[in-house]
Scaffold this motif. Structure first.
Motif, PDB file in Angstrom:
ATOM      1  N   SER A   8       0.863  -0.927   0.323  1.00 26.01           N
ATOM      2  CA  SER A   8       0.078  -0.161   0.276  1.00 26.01           C
ATOM      3  C   SER A   8       1.215   1.445   0.363  1.00 26.01           C
ATOM      4  CB  SER A   8      -0.911  -0.061   1.202  1.00 26.01           C
ATOM      5  OG  SER A   8      -0.940   1.164   1.500  1.00 26.01           O
ATOM      6  N   SER A   9       0.413   2.433  -0.727  1.00 29.97           N
ATOM      7  CA  SER A   9       0.954   3.338  -1.125  1.00 29.97           C
ATOM      8  C   SER A   9       1.130   4.235   0.465  1.00 29.97           C
ATOM      9  CB  SER A   9       0.612   4.903  -2.065  1.00 29.97           C
ATOM     10  OG  SER A   9      -0.692   4.838  -1.396  1.00 29.97           O
ATOM     11  N   SER A  10       0.509   3.530   1.682  1.00 30.35           N
ATOM     12  CA  SER A  10       0.818   4.095   3.405  1.00 30.35           C
ATOM     13  C   SER A  10       1.868   4.191   3.125  1.00 30.35           C
ATOM     14  CB  SER A  10      -0.578   4.278   3.826  1.00 30.35           C
ATOM     15  OG  SER A  10      -0.932   3.181   4.016  1.00 30.35           O
ATOM     16  N   HIS A  11       2.963   2.917   3.010  1.00 33.64           N
ATOM     17  CA  HIS A  11       3.545   2.144   3.627  1.00 33.64           C
ATOM     18  C   HIS A  11       4.782   2.831   3.302  1.00 33.64           C
ATOM     19  CE1 HIS A  11       6.009  -0.348   5.973  1.00 33.64           C
ATOM     20  NE2 HIS A  11       6.447  -0.562   4.776  1.00 33.64           N
ATOM     21  N   ASN A  12       4.516   4.379   2.078  1.00 33.84           N
ATOM     22  CA  ASN A  12       5.730   4.535   1.859  1.00 33.84           C
ATOM     23  C   ASN A  12       6.744   5.771   2.861  1.00 33.84           C
ATOM     24  OD1 ASN A  12       5.418   3.313  -1.204  1.00 33.84           O
ATOM     25  ND2 ASN A  12       4.276   5.759  -1.949  1.00 33.84           N
ATOM     26  N   ILE A  13       7.466   6.147   2.229  1.00 32.93           N
ATOM     27  CA  ILE A  13       8.239   6.830   3.589  1.00 32.93           C
ATOM     28  C   ILE A  13       7.787   8.292   3.260  1.00 32.93           C
ATOM     29  CG2 ILE A  13      10.475   7.769   3.691  1.00 32.93           C
ATOM     30  CD1 ILE A  13      11.612   4.790   2.535  1.00 32.93           C
ATOM     31  N   ARG A  14       8.318   8.819   4.491  1.00 32.27           N
ATOM     32  CA  ARG A  14       6.949  10.314   4.617  1.00 32.27           C
ATOM     33  C   ARG A  14       7.986  11.493   5.057  1.00 32.27           C
ATOM     34  NH1 ARG A  14       2.842  13.304   3.445  1.00 32.27           N
ATOM     35  NH2 ARG A  14       2.929  15.045   4.053  1.00 32.27           N
ATOM     36  N   THR A  15       9.129  10.788   5.959  1.00 29.00           N
ATOM     37  CA  THR A  15      10.425  10.935   6.245  1.00 29.00           C
ATOM     38  C   THR A  15      11.748  10.764   7.001  1.00 29.00           C
ATOM     39  OG1 THR A  15      10.438  12.873   8.633  1.00 29.00           O
ATOM     40  CG2 THR A  15       9.099  10.956   8.834  1.00 29.00           C
ATOM     41  N   LEU A  16      12.717  10.526   6.548  1.00 32.77           N
ATOM     42  CA  LEU A  16      13.774  10.531   7.049  1.00 32.77           C
ATOM     43  C   LEU A  16      14.773  11.104   7.400  1.00 32.77           C
ATOM     44  CD1 LEU A  16      16.526   9.605   4.669  1.00 32.77           C
ATOM     45  CD2 LEU A  16      14.476   8.920   3.239  1.00 32.77           C
ATOM     46  N   ALA A  17      15.352  10.677   8.209  1.00 32.98           N
ATOM     47  CA  ALA A  17      16.843  11.311   9.018  1.00 32.98           C
ATOM     48  C   ALA A  17      17.530  10.639   9.451  1.00 32.98           C
ATOM     49  CB  ALA A  17      16.250  12.322  10.359  1.00 32.98           C
ATOM     50  N   TRP A  18      19.291  11.110   9.558  1.00 32.97           N
ATOM     51  CA  TRP A  18      20.477  10.187   9.524  1.00 32.97           C
ATOM     52  C   TRP A  18      20.332  10.808  11.575  1.00 32.97           C
ATOM     53  CZ3 TRP A  18      23.247   7.392   6.590  1.00 32.97           C
ATOM     54  CH2 TRP A  18      23.408   7.765   5.493  1.00 32.97           C
ATOM     55  N   ASN A  19      21.079  10.525  12.342  1.00 26.96           N
ATOM     56  CA  ASN A  19      21.654  10.128  12.834  1.00 26.96           C
ATOM     57  C   ASN A  19      22.970  11.182  12.448  1.00 26.96           C
ATOM     58  OD1 ASN A  19      23.945   8.478  13.252  1.00 26.96           O
ATOM     59  ND2 ASN A  19      23.080   7.305  14.421  1.00 26.96           N
ATOM     60  N   PRO A  20      23.409  11.644  14.046  1.00 27.02           N
ATOM     61  CA  PRO A  20      24.304  12.963  14.353  1.00 27.02           C
ATOM     62  C   PRO A  20      25.437  11.875  13.570  1.00 27.02           C
ATOM     63  CG  PRO A  20      23.620  12.379  16.589  1.00 27.02           C
ATOM     64  CD  PRO A  20      22.834  11.943  15.720  1.00 27.02           C
ATOM     65  N   LEU A  21      25.806  10.504  13.880  1.00 28.80           N
ATOM     66  CA  LEU A  21      26.952  10.323  13.683  1.00 28.80           C
ATOM     67  C   LEU A  21      27.518   9.577  12.331  1.00 28.80           C
ATOM     68  CD1 LEU A  21      29.273   8.691  16.356  1.00 28.80           C
ATOM     69  CD2 LEU A  21      29.355  11.185  15.685  1.00 28.80           C
ATOM     70  N   GLY A  22      25.668   9.690  11.342  1.00 25.69           N
ATOM     71  CA  GLY A  22      25.669   8.760  10.496  1.00 25.69           C
ATOM     72  C   GLY A  22      25.689   7.440  10.518  1.00 25.69           C
ATOM     73  N   THR A  23      25.417   7.288  11.435  1.00 23.02           N
ATOM     74  CA  THR A  23      25.572   5.473  11.960  1.00 23.02           C
ATOM     75  C   THR A  23      24.146   4.735  12.106  1.00 23.02           C
ATOM     76  OG1 THR A  23      25.403   5.820  13.882  1.00 23.02           O
ATOM     77  CG2 THR A  23      27.291   5.088  12.692  1.00 23.02           C
ATOM     78  N   LEU A  24      23.182   5.234  11.433  1.00 20.99           N
ATOM     79  CA  LEU A  24      21.777   4.894  11.430  1.00 20.99           C
ATOM     80  C   LEU A  24      20.640   5.870  10.982  1.00 20.99           C
ATOM     81  CD1 LEU A  24      21.288   4.336  15.163  1.00 20.99           C
ATOM     82  CD2 LEU A  24      21.688   2.384  13.404  1.00 20.99           C
ATOM     83  N   VAL A  25      19.565   5.804  10.374  1.00 17.66           N
ATOM     84  CA  VAL A  25      19.277   6.146   9.327  1.00 17.66           C
ATOM     85  C   VAL A  25      17.543   5.849   9.755  1.00 17.66           C
ATOM     86  CG1 VAL A  25      17.523   6.695   7.480  1.00 17.66           C
ATOM     87  CG2 VAL A  25      19.807   6.293   7.677  1.00 17.66           C
ATOM     88  N   ALA A  26      16.926   6.462   9.945  1.00 17.28           N
ATOM     89  CA  ALA A  26      14.919   7.003  10.581  1.00 17.28           C
ATOM     90  C   ALA A  26      14.124   6.387   9.661  1.00 17.28           C
ATOM     91  CB  ALA A  26      14.848   7.244  11.825  1.00 17.28           C
ATOM     92  N   THR A  27      13.287   5.938   9.395  1.00 17.26           N
ATOM     93  CA  THR A  27      12.188   6.106   7.973  1.00 17.26           C
ATOM     94  C   THR A  27      10.699   6.442   8.687  1.00 17.26           C
ATOM     95  OG1 THR A  27      11.880   4.200   8.127  1.00 17.26           O
ATOM     96  CG2 THR A  27      13.727   5.253   6.482  1.00 17.26           C
ATOM     97  N   GLY A  28       9.831   7.012   8.624  1.00 14.38           N
ATOM     98  CA  GLY A  28       8.279   6.647   9.409  1.00 14.38           C
ATOM     99  C   GLY A  28       7.456   7.237   7.844  1.00 14.38           C
ATOM    100  N   ALA A  29       6.228   6.310   8.046  1.00 19.47           N
ATOM    101  CA  ALA A  29       5.321   5.917   7.669  1.00 19.47           C
ATOM    102  C   ALA A  29       3.365   6.551   7.714  1.00 19.47           C
ATOM    103  CB  ALA A  29       5.022   4.830   6.398  1.00 19.47           C
ATOM    104  N   PRO A  30       2.741   6.551   6.978  1.00 17.47           N
ATOM    105  CA  PRO A  30       1.598   6.805   6.876  1.00 17.47           C
ATOM    106  C   PRO A  30       1.021   5.567   7.626  1.00 17.47           C
ATOM    107  CG  PRO A  30       2.304   8.018   5.413  1.00 17.47           C
ATOM    108  CD  PRO A  30       3.159   7.361   5.407  1.00 17.47           C
ATOM    109  N   ASP A  31       1.765   5.198   7.537  1.00 20.21           N
ATOM    110  CA  ASP A  31       0.640   4.089   7.913  1.00 20.21           C
ATOM    111  C   ASP A  31       1.158   3.229   9.136  1.00 20.21           C
ATOM    112  OD1 ASP A  31       3.157   2.365   7.769  1.00 20.21           O
ATOM    113  OD2 ASP A  31       2.611   0.639   6.537  1.00 20.21           O
ATOM    114  N   ARG A  32       2.033   4.528   9.910  1.00 16.48           N
ATOM    115  CA  ARG A  32       2.326   4.333  11.878  1.00 16.48           C
ATOM    116  C   ARG A  32       3.860   3.521  11.803  1.00 16.48           C
ATOM    117  NH1 ARG A  32      -3.131   2.568  14.594  1.00 16.48           N
ATOM    118  NH2 ARG A  32      -4.513   3.881  13.655  1.00 16.48           N
TER     119      ARG A  32
END
Lengths: 173, 166
Positions: free
Chosen positions: B41-65
């Motif tokens: 489903s398109s509600s699983h599409n990534i709406r926001t993404l961000a790196w942590n300050p050292l560039g060792t992790l990436v977080a993604t968030g979607a409309p489907d929670r």
């Protein structure tokens, strides 16, 4: 730890906010097309300029604090020197609304994400020219550069998959 | 940050060499969809993404929670961490500016949640009472600004901050 302070009701919709690096001011793009600088946390207006003719969806600040980039529904990316309050230059290769913006860790490159048009166009901030296009098979609305390398994360395949371009042989360096 | 030295910053690439250097880079795909499922489903599409300050992790968030944390060196979904708890779509994720394992997420469910990736748990939550649209940390981690749909900015500050007048 995190104490809530009084909500700050605004006369106009705020679209995006970002702090300046010293941490005592906030830059805000507003629905009336202005770019405002307010002090933090008391939110007193310091300066306001007309910056956008349309709603701004994305904002980012370079790591050296030289510029902020603003992008909105008119697909234009503008670069602002927020101490002299001048629009330094603009980038116009985007074909759809700008949904995200990201400066590289060294402040020299800028990329934007949109939900229209394939590919990610990377521009050189100081030279003003586009230097490279990352080919993609669908629009990528979200982009974010690593804070320490040129690894670029983006929402690929229509936004359904996280993709990262990087120099993986030297451990993302 | 922890006691070990952070990885060095990458070497800068000069403008004239950018295309040649960047075209050699490889693209890695991080997918949490089951391999034989084609109609995600398109509600699983990534709406926001961000790196942590050292560039060792990436977080993604979607409309489907879905709120997911990836280690860029481990593209298999089983090595990613899903942070569960929001009752609405994730509008914005952003890591703490100086803590590599802590992040905040703003959701349409009217809350901002703070997480520690190591414990996979929400460590704190603040209710804004309205659908949240964006959030941004003060660069020293002394608070953050939350924007909501009813044209409010709410400031969550540390001990030194005064309540604002408006």
């Amino acid at each position: 730890m995190m104490r809530p302070l009084e909500p700050y009701k605004q006369p106009v919709q705020t679209n995006q906010t970002i702090f300046t690096w010293p941490g005592n001011h906030v830059l805000m793009t507003c629905g009336d097309g202005t770019l405002k600088l307010v002090s933090w946390p008391d939110m007193q207006l310091v300066h306001s300029v007309t910056a956008q003719t349309t709603a701004a969806y994305a904002i980012d600040i370079s790591s050296n604090g030289d510029y902020i980039a603003i992008g909105g529904s008119d697909s234009l990316i503008t670069l602002w020197d927020y101490t002299g309050w001048i629009c330094k230059r603009s980038f116009n290769k985007m074909t759809g609304p700008v949904r995200s913006l990201s400066f590289s860790f060294d402040s020299c490159y800028l990329v934007g994400g949109s939900d229209e048009g394939n590919g990610l166009e990377i521009a050189h901030v100081y030279g003003g020219e586009y230097v490279y296009k990352v080919e993609t098979n669908s629009p990528c609305p979200q982009v974010a550069w690593s804070p320490r390398s040129y690894a670029l994360a983006y929402a690929g395949d229509g936004g359904s998959k996280l993709k990262i371009i990087g120099d993986f042989e030297t451990k993302m360096g | 940050m922890s006691g070990t030295a952070p990885p060095p910053l990458a070497k800068p690439i000069y403008q004239s060499l950018f295309a040649r250097t960047y075209s050699r880079y490889k693209t890695t795909i991080y997918s949490d969809a089951p391999p034989n499922k084609h109609n995600v489903s398109s509600s699983h599409n990534i709406r926001t993404l961000a790196w942590n300050p050292l560039g060792t992790l990436v977080a993604t968030g979607a409309p489907d929670r879905t709120l997911r944390i990836w280690n860029p060196e481990r593209p298999n979904a089983k090595h990613s961490t899903e942070l569960k708890g929001h009752q609405g779509g994730i509008e914005r994720v952003t890591f703490h500016p100086t803590k590599v394992s802590e992040l905040a997420s703003a959701s349409t469910d009217g809350t901002v949640k703070f997480w520690d990736v190591r414990s996979k748990n929400s460590t704190a939550e603040v209710k804004t009472g309205n659908a949240n649209l964006f959030l941004t940390w003060q660069p020293q981690g002394n608070g953050l600004l939350v924007g909501t749909k009813v044209r409010e900015l709410q400031i969550r500050g540390g001990r030194k901050c005064r309540a604002n007048a408006e």
